[in-house]
Design an enzyme around this catalytic site. Structure first.
Site, mmCIF file in Angstrom:
data_model
loop_
_atom_site.group_PDB
_atom_site.id
_atom_site.type_symbol
_atom_site.label_atom_id
_atom_site.label_comp_id
_atom_site.label_asym_id
_atom_site.label_seq_id
_atom_site.Cartn_x
_atom_site.Cartn_y
_atom_site.Cartn_z
ATOM 1 N N ASP A 1 26.453 9.137 31.391
ATOM 2 C CA ASP A 1 26.793 10.384 30.712
ATOM 3 C C ASP A 1 28.300 10.539 30.864
ATOM 4 O O ASP A 1 28.830 10.435 31.971
ATOM 5 C CB ASP A 1 26.068 11.530 31.434
ATOM 6 C CG ASP A 1 25.735 12.689 30.535
ATOM 7 O OD1 ASP A 1 26.623 13.114 29.791
ATOM 8 O OD2 ASP A 1 24.589 13.170 30.598
ATOM 9 N N ASP B 1 28.799 13.954 26.207
ATOM 10 C CA ASP B 1 28.455 15.368 26.298
ATOM 11 C C ASP B 1 29.206 16.194 25.245
ATOM 12 O O ASP B 1 30.408 15.992 25.031
ATOM 13 C CB ASP B 1 28.848 15.838 27.707
ATOM 14 C CG ASP B 1 28.288 17.193 28.067
ATOM 15 O OD1 ASP B 1 27.057 17.324 28.118
ATOM 16 O OD2 ASP B 1 29.092 18.113 28.310
ATOM 17 N N GLU C 1 26.046 13.760 21.923
ATOM 18 C CA GLU C 1 25.236 14.984 21.986
ATOM 19 C C GLU C 1 25.786 15.974 20.963
ATOM 20 O O GLU C 1 26.940 16.398 21.067
ATOM 21 C CB GLU C 1 25.282 15.621 23.378
ATOM 22 C CG GLU C 1 24.345 16.826 23.457
ATOM 23 C CD GLU C 1 24.718 17.874 24.488
ATOM 24 O OE1 GLU C 1 23.847 18.636 24.892
ATOM 25 O OE2 GLU C 1 25.904 17.946 24.882
ATOM 26 N N HIS D 1 17.292 17.596 29.618
ATOM 27 C CA HIS D 1 17.464 18.505 30.758
ATOM 28 C C HIS D 1 17.889 19.911 30.342
ATOM 29 O O HIS D 1 18.039 20.777 31.195
ATOM 30 C CB HIS D 1 18.487 17.897 31.712
ATOM 31 C CG HIS D 1 19.838 17.752 31.069
ATOM 32 N ND1 HIS D 1 20.081 16.877 30.028
ATOM 33 C CD2 HIS D 1 20.998 18.400 31.280
ATOM 34 C CE1 HIS D 1 21.331 16.988 29.646
ATOM 35 N NE2 HIS D 1 21.916 17.905 30.379
ATOM 36 N N ASP D 2 18.136 20.118 29.059
ATOM 37 C CA ASP D 2 18.550 21.443 28.577
ATOM 38 C C ASP D 2 17.445 22.186 27.836
ATOM 39 O O ASP D 2 17.619 23.355 27.485
ATOM 40 C CB ASP D 2 19.746 21.304 27.614
ATOM 41 C CG ASP D 2 20.982 20.749 28.296
ATOM 42 O OD1 ASP D 2 21.213 21.085 29.469
ATOM 43 O OD2 ASP D 2 21.721 19.973 27.641
HETATM 44 C C1 GLC Z 1 25.706 19.659 27.607
HETATM 45 C C2 GLC Z 1 24.813 19.296 28.752
HETATM 46 C C3 GLC Z 1 24.484 20.549 29.518
HETATM 47 C C4 GLC Z 1 25.769 21.118 30.046
HETATM 48 C C5 GLC Z 1 26.765 21.362 28.921
HETATM 49 C C6 GLC Z 1 28.144 21.592 29.449
HETATM 50 O O1 GLC Z 1 25.061 20.450 26.665
HETATM 51 O O2 GLC Z 1 23.686 18.622 28.308
HETATM 52 O O3 GLC Z 1 23.585 20.309 30.562
HETATM 53 O O4 GLC Z 1 25.520 22.318 30.722
HETATM 54 O O5 GLC Z 1 26.869 20.253 28.068
HETATM 55 O O6 GLC Z 1 28.662 20.398 29.967
#
Ligand code: GLC
Length: 530
Positions: A99, A201, A264, A325-326
């Site tokens: 990541d 990310d 993402e 995980h979100d």
């Molecule tokens: C992304 C991650 C999340 C995080 C956010 C800020 O969306 O998946 O878990 O809190 O970015 O880095």
């Protein structure tokens, strides 16, 4: 890129490292823990493992606040442990994806400490500093994704800095070439160590409007949607210049063989597909989260698959995500019976699937008592259902008191079903959801029609999702009963007679022959070969 490329044919498995396997009894998972479980992943049959951040971090956002892009947090282990993990994964034919969190660092990163030190510090411009608005207060109306303003005032220098997430996560200034160069070196640091790619990310956030114009108000806002929905994120992210940055990142990966760039991106379809980049110069796989956000019924899902397939650019490779995980876990959203249907859907769609650890054993909703809440979003905006702890709880390995996850006290509570719902028992039960995942993965490997074959939707009755996957002579039909009632499907009407069942989500009717019609039991999915 040929269709045999690993990230096209393969299956990605996401590990949230805090919760996979603890090897030292501190209640938090670590790299050596993951190493101990590589045989499980190879047995399951996945091809690549993506690990959420493991870098040194104060853990304000559990690792998404990076204090050193080229290190490992002691909580997770050492660089030597990391190298051993890469070697052990590769020895089993597994790829390893890291990541990468380039949009923001931790406020404890030495770069930010310098940037904050004074207005004249050479690193001042590595982050985003602005004077207060003319009448005082934040420079514009941009909100933080975790609630409140995205601007925090620094008394000492009299300016505000921008953070799209927590104030402990200041945004880096990606318009500054020095920042870009430093970040690309961080990528090379890991690529040199053998990493097979990155999941980047919030990649659509990297570039912000040059003029920092206010975002327009959101006419659909209600307080239940959370603070960030007060405005439409028109100027704070998804800017045209972001694609140049992503193409640069991609070129860094191309200095190496066969690495993958995953982005993402939470955007509507038509915006999402722009992230393949002009002439496919962008992300190989802009994450497709549509299944997470679409109503769980055959009509909506069939429509969304069609729209997605139709909007892909020429040569752009599709991908599908069911959980991460979100987001609330799939079994918590649709229940155990439909979680099996979801597994069959994910693993029979065209394109690269991403599985989220624990979904393969059907971990469902985990209630987090108020005193156990860890997620900063839930703490900032409590009670609105934004908390992400329920989907981050430890993996269940066996029937021991902490499910084989730790010898200590787990950092988040275990799911209530852990005494009976775990890898050890499910791996011996030929009807378990884990056995289903394994069978689907194996079938997908044996029948490339399922991974790289063509997709065509088939029309059936309400709430049965039906489609064909075809490659050369091979023709496979997937029938998914998304309802809680038995369904009779006329195959003759679809021109499909004389098929053989390859797999049922119930794992009890392989090799059955189908005639003019087939009966689907409630929440049953079938793969039939013609
Ligand atoms: C992304 C991650 C999340 C995080 C956010 C800020 O969306 O998946 O878990 O809190 O970015 O880095």
């Amino acid at each position: 890129m040929p269709e045999s490329t690993w990230w096209k044919r393969g299956i990605v498995y996401q590990i949230y490292p805090r919760s996979f396997q603890d090897s030292n009894g501190d209640g938090v998972g670590d790299l050596n823990g993951i190493r101990q479980r590589l045989d499980y992943l190879a047995w399951l049959g996945v091809d690549a493992v993506w690990i959420s951040p493991i870098y040194p971090s104060p853990m304000a956002d559990f690792g998404y606040d990076v204090a050193d892009y080229c290190g490992v947090d002691p909580m997770f282990g050492t660089l030597a442990d990391f190298d051993a993990l890469v070697a052990d994964a590769h020895a089993r034919g597994l790829k390893l994806i890291l990541d990468f969190v380039p949009n923001h660092s931790s406020d404890q990163h030495p770069w930010f400490l310098e940037s904050r030190a004074s207005r004249h510090n050479p690193r001042r411009d590595w982050y985003i500093w602005r004077d207060p608005a003319p009448g005082g207060g934040p420079p514009n109306n941009w909100g933080s994704n975790f609630g409140g303003s995205a601007w925090t005032f620094d008394e000492a220098s009299g300016q505000y800095y921008y953070h799209a997430f927590l104030k402990e996560q200041p945004d880096l200034n990606w318009r500054n070439p020095a920042v870009r160069a430093a970040m690309y070196d961080a990528l090379r640091f890991w690529l040199d160590r053998g990493v097979d790619g990155f999941r980047v990310d919030v990649i659509w956030h990297l570039i912000k409007d040059e003029g920092f114009r206010d975002n327009p108000p959101n006419p659909g806002y209600t307080p239940a949607l959370g603070d960030i929905q007060r405005t439409l994120q028109v100027h704070s992210c998804d800017q045209p210049e972001v694609h140049d940055v992503i193409a640069e990142m991609r070129r860094v990966l191309e200095e190496y063989d066969d690495r993958v760039l995953i982005g993402e991106i939470y955007l509507p379809l038509e915006r999402l597909v722009a992230y393949y980049g002009a002439d496919l110069s962008g992300a190989h796989l802009p994450f497709n989260f549509q299944l997470i956000h679409t109503a769980w019924n055959a009509r909506e899902i069939s429509r969304l698959i069609g729209e997605y397939e139709d909007s892909l650019p020429e040569g752009g490779w599709p991908n599908w995500v069911l959980g991460n995980h979100d987001q609330p876990r799939i079994a918590a959203r649709v229940g155990q019976a439909q979680a099996r249907v979801a597994a069959m859907l994910l693993l029979t769609l065209r394109g690269t699937p991403t599985l989220y650890y624990g979904d393969e054993i059907g971990i469902a909703k985990v209630d987090i008592p108020p005193d156990a809440v860890r997620d900063p979003w839930e703490r900032n905006e409590p009670g609105l259902g934004f908390g992400r702890d329920p989907q981050r709880t430890p993996m269940h390995w066996d029937s021991s008191p902490q499910a084989g996850f730790t010898e200590g006290a787990p950092w988040l509570p275990l799911g209530p079903e852990h005494p009976t719902c775990h890898v050890e028992s499910q791996s011996k039960d030929p009807r378990s959801i884990l056995s289903l995942y394994r069978a689907l993965i194996e079938l997908r490997r044996r029948h490339p029609a399922l991974s790289v074959g063509g997709y065509a939707s088939l029309r059936t009755d309400a709430n049965v999702l039906a489609y064909e996957r075809r490659r050369g002579e091979e023709r496979l039909i997937v029938l998914l009963n998304m309802s809680a009632e038995d369904k009779h499907v006329e195959l003759g009407a679809l021109g499909l007679e004389g098929g053989r069942v390859l797999l049922s989500t119930r794992l009890d009717r392989s090799d059955e022959f189908t005639g003019h019609s087939v009966e689907l039991r409630a929440s049953e999915g079938l793969i039939v070969k013609f």
